[in-house]
Design an enzyme around this catalytic site. Sequence first.
Site, short mmCIF file in Angstrom:
data_model
loop_
_atom_site.label_atom_id
_atom_site.label_comp_id
_atom_site.label_asym_id
_atom_site.label_seq_id
_atom_site.Cartn_x
_atom_site.Cartn_y
_atom_site.Cartn_z
N LYS A 63 0.82 -1.22 0.00
CA LYS A 63 0.00 0.00 0.00
C LYS A 63 0.86 1.28 0.00
O LYS A 63 0.47 2.28 -0.57
CB LYS A 63 -0.98 -0.01 1.17
CG LYS A 63 -2.07 -1.07 1.00
CD LYS A 63 -3.08 -1.06 2.14
CE LYS A 63 -3.95 -2.32 2.04
NZ LYS A 63 -4.98 -2.39 3.07
N ASP A 99 -9.99 1.98 2.35
CA ASP A 99 -10.07 1.25 3.63
C ASP A 99 -10.67 2.15 4.71
O ASP A 99 -11.49 1.70 5.52
CB ASP A 99 -8.67 0.82 4.11
CG ASP A 99 -8.10 -0.33 3.29
OD1 ASP A 99 -8.87 -1.16 2.81
OD2 ASP A 99 -6.86 -0.38 3.15
N ALA A 121 -0.57 -0.46 15.41
CA ALA A 121 -0.07 0.77 14.80
C ALA A 121 0.42 0.53 13.38
O ALA A 121 1.31 1.21 12.88
CB ALA A 121 1.05 1.34 15.68
N GLY A 123 -0.60 -0.40 9.06
CA GLY A 123 -1.27 0.32 7.99
C GLY A 123 -2.76 0.54 8.25
O GLY A 123 -3.30 1.62 7.99
N TYR A 208 -11.65 -10.69 9.65
CA TYR A 208 -13.00 -11.05 9.26
C TYR A 208 -13.25 -12.55 9.21
O TYR A 208 -12.31 -13.34 9.11
CB TYR A 208 -13.41 -10.40 7.93
CG TYR A 208 -12.42 -10.54 6.81
CD1 TYR A 208 -11.48 -9.54 6.58
CD2 TYR A 208 -12.43 -11.64 5.97
CE1 TYR A 208 -10.57 -9.66 5.55
CE2 TYR A 208 -11.53 -11.76 4.93
CZ TYR A 208 -10.59 -10.76 4.73
OH TYR A 208 -9.69 -10.88 3.71
N GLY A 228 -14.46 -7.69 10.75
CA GLY A 228 -14.03 -6.83 9.64
C GLY A 228 -14.71 -7.08 8.30
O GLY A 228 -14.30 -6.51 7.29
#
Length: 261
Positions: A63, A99, A121, A123, A208, A228
Site C-alpha cells: 500500500k 479502507d 499501529a 497500515g 473477518y 471486519g
Amino acid sequence: MKLFAIFGDPVSHSISPLMHNTAIKNLFLDACYTRYLLKNGDILREKFLTLKLSGVNVTVPHKEAAFRACDEIRGVASKIKAVNTIIKENDRLIGYNTDAPGFYEAIKEFKDAKRVLILGAGGTAKAISIYLKEKNHSVNILNRSQKRLSFFEENGFISYSWDNFKISSYDLVINTTSAGLSDQSLPVDEALLDKLFVSAKYAVDVIYNKNTPFLQKASDFGLKYKDGKDMLLYQGVIAFEYFFNHKFSQKTILKEMKKAF
Ligand code: NDP
C-alpha cells in the site's frame, strides 16, 4: 473489455475478485477482475501499465509502494500515505484509500462512540485513525512496541506502547493487530482488556470471518461488536464506484457485491 486486478503478496486468499466480479456480472458490465501476485512493489506502476489495467486494488505489503507509484493522490490517502485503490484517468494513475471510509461506513451504528482506542499501529491503524479524527472522534493508539508510533505522534494522536500506557475510559476499542488471526491470542494483556471492556460500549475487530478471542471477550462483556467483514465489503463498494466513474450508487453496488458473501 476493462481489466481490473488486485496486487498483493500473498494474494491467493483474497476474495476481492469474487466481490468485484459478482457486481460486474450482475450489473452487466464489460469488465473482468483478476488477481496478480506482485512480489516487488517497486514495479507496481510498470505492471499496472504493461497489463493494460483500468484499475487495481492493492493489499499487503504494497500500500505504501502504491502511494509512491501514483501521479496524483486524492482524499484522505494523502494523509495516510497509503493507497489501496488506483484508477487510470487520462493516462495518469490516481490513488485513493478506500479502507478508511470503508471502515467508517461499516461502523455507522457505533458513530456515537466519541472516545476511541485503536490497538495496533500498522497500515490499518493509520487509515482508521486519520479518518476517525477527521470525523471528530477522539482517538488514542496503543501498540505492542514503540517503533511504529512516530506516524501517530506526528499527526497529533496520543499514543502509547504497552510499557507506558495510562488507562482511561473508551467507548469503542478497535483491534487492528493480527493477534487472533491464526492463533488464539489477545491483542493486549487480558487483565487490561477486561478493564477496557468494563467501561466500553463497542468493539470492532478488523479480522473477518472469525470469532477472535478479542470478539469473544467483547461478547462476554455484553458489548455491541462486529468483525471486519463489512469493512472489507465497503472498501470494495467504494473502490467499485471509482472503477466505474460513479456510474452506480453505493446502494446498487452494495446490493450486488454482497451476493459474493
Ligand atoms: P501491519 O503488519 O501493518 O500491522 C500490524 C500491527 O499489529 C503492528 O502494530 C504490530 O505491532 C501489531 N501486532 C501484530 N501481531 C501482534 C500480536 N500478536 N499482539 C499484539 N500486537 C500485534 O498489519 P495491517 O495493519 O496491514 O493489518 C492488520 C490486520 O488487519 C490483519 O489481520 C489484516 O488481515 C486486517 N485487515 C482487514 C481489512 C478488512 O477489510 N477487514 C483490511 C486490511 C487489513 P508491532 O508494531 O509491535 O509489530
